[in-house]
Design an enzyme around this catalytic site. Structure first.
Site, PDB file in Angstrom:
ATOM      1  CB  ALA A  61      15.858  10.387 -60.304  1.00 27.47           C
ATOM      2  N   GLY A 100      20.133   7.840 -61.091  1.00 32.17           N
ATOM      3  CA  GLY A 100      19.392   6.538 -61.684  1.00 32.17           C
ATOM      4  C   GLY A 100      19.476   6.046 -62.072  1.00 32.17           C
ATOM      5  CD  GLU A 103      21.455   4.483 -58.464  1.00 30.55           C
ATOM      6  OE1 GLU A 103      20.301   5.767 -59.031  1.00 30.55           O
ATOM      7  OE2 GLU A 103      21.477   4.355 -57.076  1.00 30.55           O
ATOM      8  CD  GLU A 123      22.674   9.761 -57.848  1.00 24.78           C
ATOM      9  OE1 GLU A 123      23.960   9.916 -58.024  1.00 24.78           O
ATOM     10  OE2 GLU A 123      21.945   9.013 -58.350  1.00 24.78           O
TER      11      GLU A 123
HETATM   12  C1  LIG Z   1      16.030   8.566 -55.749  1.00 26.73           C
HETATM   13  C2  LIG Z   1      16.847   7.462 -56.100  1.00 26.73           C
HETATM   14  C3  LIG Z   1      17.860   8.239 -56.341  1.00 26.73           C
HETATM   15  C4  LIG Z   1      18.068   8.574 -57.468  1.00 26.73           C
HETATM   16  C5  LIG Z   1      18.145   9.579 -57.885  1.00 26.73           C
HETATM   17  C6  LIG Z   1      19.048  10.514 -59.648  1.00 26.73           C
HETATM   18  O1  LIG Z   1      19.156  10.067 -60.248  1.00 26.73           O
HETATM   19  S1  LIG Z   1      19.116  12.450 -58.737  1.00 26.73           S
HETATM   20  C7  LIG Z   1      19.466  12.847 -60.719  1.00 26.73           C
HETATM   21  C8  LIG Z   1      20.412  12.378 -61.275  1.00 26.73           C
HETATM   22  N1  LIG Z   1      20.915  12.763 -62.371  1.00 26.73           N
HETATM   23  C9  LIG Z   1      22.043  14.402 -62.737  1.00 26.73           C
HETATM   24  O2  LIG Z   1      22.301  14.966 -61.714  1.00 26.73           O
HETATM   25  C10 LIG Z   1      21.982  14.696 -63.904  1.00 26.73           C
HETATM   26  C11 LIG Z   1      21.365  16.014 -63.975  1.00 26.73           C
HETATM   27  N2  LIG Z   1      21.301  16.306 -65.323  1.00 26.73           N
HETATM   28  C12 LIG Z   1      22.543  16.730 -65.273  1.00 26.73           C
HETATM   29  O3  LIG Z   1      23.489  16.518 -65.613  1.00 26.73           O
HETATM   30  C13 LIG Z   1      22.748  17.567 -67.502  1.00 26.73           C
HETATM   31  O4  LIG Z   1      21.173  18.051 -67.450  1.00 26.73           O
HETATM   32  C14 LIG Z   1      23.010  16.460 -68.950  1.00 26.73           C
HETATM   33  C15 LIG Z   1      24.373  15.859 -68.666  1.00 26.73           C
HETATM   34  C16 LIG Z   1      22.051  14.980 -67.951  1.00 26.73           C
HETATM   35  C17 LIG Z   1      22.828  17.147 -70.070  1.00 26.73           C
HETATM   36  O5  LIG Z   1      23.381  18.232 -70.460  1.00 26.73           O
HETATM   37  P1  LIG Z   1      22.649  19.053 -70.813  1.00 26.73           P
HETATM   38  O6  LIG Z   1      23.245  20.295 -70.776  1.00 26.73           O
HETATM   39  O7  LIG Z   1      22.581  18.649 -71.827  1.00 26.73           O
HETATM   40  O8  LIG Z   1      21.613  19.762 -70.398  1.00 26.73           O
HETATM   41  P2  LIG Z   1      20.885  20.864 -69.266  1.00 26.73           P
HETATM   42  O9  LIG Z   1      21.690  20.304 -68.089  1.00 26.73           O
HETATM   43  O10 LIG Z   1      21.054  22.103 -69.776  1.00 26.73           O
HETATM   44  O11 LIG Z   1      19.439  19.738 -69.085  1.00 26.73           O
HETATM   45  C18 LIG Z   1      18.736  19.709 -70.061  1.00 26.73           C
HETATM   46  C19 LIG Z   1      16.751  20.122 -69.457  1.00 26.73           C
HETATM   47  O12 LIG Z   1      16.499  18.734 -69.065  1.00 26.73           O
HETATM   48  C20 LIG Z   1      16.536  19.253 -67.563  1.00 26.73           C
HETATM   49  N3  LIG Z   1      17.021  17.919 -66.783  1.00 26.73           N
HETATM   50  C21 LIG Z   1      18.165  17.480 -66.628  1.00 26.73           C
HETATM   51  N4  LIG Z   1      18.754  16.865 -65.935  1.00 26.73           N
HETATM   52  C22 LIG Z   1      17.252  16.067 -65.721  1.00 26.73           C
HETATM   53  C23 LIG Z   1      16.736  15.233 -64.522  1.00 26.73           C
HETATM   54  N5  LIG Z   1      17.525  14.353 -63.603  1.00 26.73           N
HETATM   55  N6  LIG Z   1      15.474  15.948 -63.960  1.00 26.73           N
HETATM   56  C24 LIG Z   1      14.834  16.392 -64.789  1.00 26.73           C
HETATM   57  N7  LIG Z   1      15.189  17.442 -65.511  1.00 26.73           N
HETATM   58  C25 LIG Z   1      16.340  17.042 -65.761  1.00 26.73           C
HETATM   59  C26 LIG Z   1      17.689  20.739 -67.174  1.00 26.73           C
HETATM   60  O13 LIG Z   1      16.804  20.826 -65.991  1.00 26.73           O
HETATM   61  C27 LIG Z   1      16.706  21.451 -68.282  1.00 26.73           C
HETATM   62  O14 LIG Z   1      15.898  22.096 -68.288  1.00 26.73           O
HETATM   63  P3  LIG Z   1      15.135  22.902 -69.223  1.00 26.73           P
HETATM   64  O15 LIG Z   1      16.206  23.981 -68.114  1.00 26.73           O
HETATM   65  O16 LIG Z   1      15.366  23.440 -70.520  1.00 26.73           O
HETATM   66  O17 LIG Z   1      13.804  22.954 -68.828  1.00 26.73           O
END
Ligand SMILES: CCC/C=C/C(=O)SCCNC(=O)CCNC(=O)[C@H](O)C(C)(C)COP(=O)([O-])OP(=O)([O-])OC[C@H]1O[C@@H](n2cnc3c(N)ncnc32)[C@H](O)[C@@H]1OP(=O)([O-])[O-]
Length: 719
Positions: A61, A100, A103, A123
């Site tokens: 998400a 998500g 999911e 999450e």
């Molecule tokens: C509601 C129903 C339930 C669902 C809930 C969910 O899904 S909750 C979500 C569950 N998902 C997670 O918890 C996954 C969270 N993300 C990660 O773990 C890592 O970003 C990665 C492994 C996907 C990529 O790693 P990497 O080292 O290659 O890259 P990096 O980490 O440096 O990120 C690059 C840029 O992308 C941005 N950004 C990233 N994700 C999101 C996002 N979801 N959204 C928005 N932005 C996001 C990040 O801020 C950064 O922006 P910046 O600073 O450039 O402006």
């Protein structure tokens, strides 16, 4: 944004397009709904593949949308439409399928992953649970114990583990979309009845109640007050005990509680703060945009005590050749054994060969002549460090970066010992250096942006949260810690016990209270620093109270404890007693209580009742007040830098977002009021006097933490 094309004649290919991680923003969700409809209504299309652009399936998400009003199609009906489709839908997972994103893949009928892909439901680390049906589908797919593990820890699994668990159907080393299209062609027209995960019964473990009881106890022990892991267990229990539709209702209910909680806000703040501090900026404006890091292939570590050993391991594990220097032969042998052991254990965990041949050992500093970077980690003694820096300047090739691992000494003074002070920065690691996730990169007025960029990049490669900070005594972390510890000592003088103080701090969420922590780290370290700063002087003879230094209140309690040879766990006693030297289990010590009573009597102090709230306010607000001073002084660029340092290096509970975020949650006006109250009660403790930035923030209406920089900027422009 989702692109639709038809490939191989009969496969509808949907590509998620939302760089950098294809997060499920409102536009992406709308794109998926529209393209799925198109594919399902196209009579020529017999099966569908969903993939993400630029080598990543989906990062989940869109976290940036969480604080806003919800727009666009909701996730759950979107997943249901995919799952209910009468044509097979295959997820082609490259890069990451997280939250998500996974999911969405679970809503598909088949999942094909690239061998390098990572999958997970993280999450919980954002204070949430997988509430797009993930908490209900995953246990049905892989069973309750494995689903509990993944959902309550948020850990990412490799494609190989995902295959073993049954999350994916196939793993490929080749082009994932091609493999998924090929697979989609083979399953076109087959029955999908068994492929709709939500329609499957959840596998029932033999003793469900005992299993969930144990899981709940485990998360409660490790959560330290975080509520999301508990809700995750409850959601999985719903999957195991309720029909899918009712389980989904429970998932929604639990999510509603979490979504608006302060903990979710704190955890999401830390997620973005960690990324923001990686885009460091020096007061001069220098940043990644203006400074290119130097390539580092070979490094040296000088001094192989505990810190030097850990640093050697951390550098070797990222592929560098490392020259490890220790002048004492006995210590060199001991270190060699310890480093080899750590490298072997690390390699075993990762299933690779230990990189032992990348480390060379020497007693001679001349061996660093051809390295690109040196990290000095000798004893915390300015004279010795100055000597090492002079030697390094004479030995190293031109352009070698000289870094010090000092935790408190003036790195600019060290820079003065070299003809090229622009090449000197601090790299302050935390023990054990190959494990702890924090690195303070300390720049002085003469450090070049390139030196800072190089240290920051090295930190990133080592997988550390690296924070660039200015030079001052204790930098950010230890400068604030000093005031936290000082308040704890004052509280003992006023009537508290180490047990009471530790209990309050551990209840707040620290893994260990200040006294238990200090017993673990060793009381002698701080004692030595206080001695070298001239604080631990026996000045009673001069008629001045031992409880005053430089005109301010001082507590000699810790010095007196050290004088008894009580250095903590290593000597078998400190603030607590242990069964033997090196013992780990802290027990109340009657000797310590009697010592405190005698100490108070000697100094005419009357013990009063102290409650947990006072412990927290005194210790935490004193530390937060120093954080505001650090921002005022420009040592940290913003509150996010301080918060990342505390969450990653000092055990600050992540679900409370770091000290500065916590202050904003408590309310800056309240923090100010309590500091004024305590300063009034203790006028001889200047650190309790509210600093001007805090007052200014309150006067400007206590803006949210992301707007503090504007106020700080205004303050700096007026100085
Ligand atoms: C509601 C129903 C339930 C669902 C809930 C969910 O899904 S909750 C979500 C569950 N998902 C997670 O918890 C996954 C969270 N993300 C990660 O773990 C890592 O970003 C990665 C492994 C996907 C990529 O790693 P990497 O080292 O290659 O890259 P990096 O980490 O440096 O990120 C690059 C840029 O992308 C941005 N950004 C990233 N994700 C999101 C996002 N979801 N959204 C928005 N932005 C996001 C990040 O801020 C950064 O922006 P910046 O600073 O450039 O402006």
């Amino acid at each position: 944004m989702a692109q639709y094309t038809r490939v191989s004649g009969i496969v509808g290919l949907i590509t998620l397009q939302n760089p950098p991680v294809n997060a499920l923003s409102a536009a992406v969700r709308q794109g998926i709904v529209d393209t799925v409809k198109t594919a399902l209504s196209d009579p020529q299309v017999k099966s569908v593949v969903i993939c993400g652009q630029n080598g990543i399936f989906c990062g989940g998400a869109d976290i940036k949308e969480f604080g806003e009003k919800m727009f666009g199609p909701p996730l759950i009906p979107m997943m249901h439409a995919i799952e209910a489709a009468d044509k097979p839908v295959v997820a082609a997972i490259e890069g990451s399928a997280l939250g998500g994103g996974l999911e969405l893949a679970l809503g598909c009928h088949y999942r094909i992953a690239h061998s390098k892909a990572r999958l997970g439901l993280p999450e919980v680390t954002l204070g949430l649970l997988p509430a797009a049906g993930g908490s209900q589908r995953l246990p049905r797919l892989i069973g309750v114990p494995a689903a509990l593990d993944l959902i309550t820890t948020g850990r990412h699994v490799t494609a190989a583990e995902a295959l073993q668990l049954g999350i994916v159907d196939q793993v490929t080393d080749h082009n994932t979309v091609d493999a998924a299209v090929k697979f989609a062609l083979t399953v076109a027209g087959q029955s999908l009845d068994a492929r709709r995960i939500s329609t499957r019964p959840c596998p029932q473990p033999s003793d469900l109640d005992a299993l969930f009881e144990e899981a709940m106890q485990k998360v409660r022990r490790s959560a330290r007050g975080a509520i999301a892991p508990v809700a995750c267990v409850q959601a999985v229990r719903a999957a195991a005990t309720l029909p899918y539709a009712l389980g989904l209702e429970r998932e929604k209910e639990l999510m509603a509680t979490l979504f608006t909680s302060g903990q979710a806000r704190a955890l999401q703040y830390i997620f973005f703060a960690q990324r923001a501090v990686g885009r460091w900026r020096m007061p001069s404006g220098a940043s990644w945009d203006t400074s290119k890091p130097r390539p580092i292939n070979k490094a040296a570590v000088i001094g192989l005590g505990t810190m030097g050993q850990g640093i050697t391991v951390a550098l070797t594990q990222i592929g560098l050749s490392v020259v490890a220097i220790e002048t004492q032969e006995k210590q060199l042998m001991k270190a060699k054994q310890a480093i080899s052991g750590m490298l072997e254990r690390g390699a075993k965990r990762r299933g690779v060969a230990p990189p032992l041949d990348r480390v060379s050992y020497s007693q001679n500093i001349q061996a660093v002549a051809d390295v690109d970077l040196v990290i000095e980690a000798v004893f915390e003694d300015m004279g010795l460090k100055m000597e090492v820096f002079q030697q390094l300047s004479a030995v190293c090739k031109p352009g070698t970066l000289l870094c010090t691992n000092t935790s408190a000494l003036d790195m600019d003074q060290l820079a003065s010992e070299t003809p090229n002070p622009e090449l000197v920065v601090g790299m302050h690691f935390f023990s054990p250096a190959h494990v702890m996730k924090l690195l303070e990169v300390v720049y002085g007025p003469r450090s070049s942006p390139q030196a800072v960029a190089t240290a920051m990049q090295l930190g990133k490669k080592m997988g550390k949260a690296s924070v660039a900070v200015g030079n001052c005594t204790g930098f950010v972390g230890n400068r604030m810690l000093k005031l936290y510890t000082e308040q704890a000592f004052f509280l003992l003088e006023e009537g508290a016990t180490p047990e009471l103080v530790d209990e309050a701090l551990e209840e707040f969420g620290f893994p260990m209270g200040v006294f238990r922590m200090s017993d673990l780290a060793g009381l002698d370290v701080g004692w030595r620093i206080r001695k070298s700063a001239g604080l631990e002087e026996p000045i009673e003879a001069s008629g001045q109270s031992v409880r005053i230094r430089n005109g301010c209140r001082y507590s000699p309690i810790a010095d007196l404890i050290c004088e008894q040879g009580r250095f903590g766990q290593k000597t078998g006693s400190g603030w607590y007693q242990y069964d033997a030297p090196g013992g780990r289990v802290a027990r109340s010590d009657p000797w310590l209580h009697s010592f405190l009573a005698k100490y108070r009597a000697r100094h005419g102090l009357v013990a009063r009742g102290i409650d947990h709230q006072e412990v927290l306010e005194r210790c935490l607000y004193a530390m937060i007040n120093e954080g505001f001073r650090i921002l005022e002084d420009g040592i940290a660029a913003g509150p996010e830098d301080i918060d990342v340092i505390y969450v990653f290096g000092y055990g600050w509970p992540r679900h409370r977002g770091g000290p500065m975020f916590y202050a904003s949650m408590v309310g800056l006006a309240k923090v100010l009021e309590r500091l004024e109250h305590y300063h009034h009660a203790h006028p001889d403790v200047p650190s309790l006097q509210p600093c001007s930035l805090l007052k200014r923030l309150v006067a400007s209406g206590s803006p949210p933490v992301h707007r503090w920089r504007e106020v700080i900027k205004k303050l700096h422009s007026q100085l």
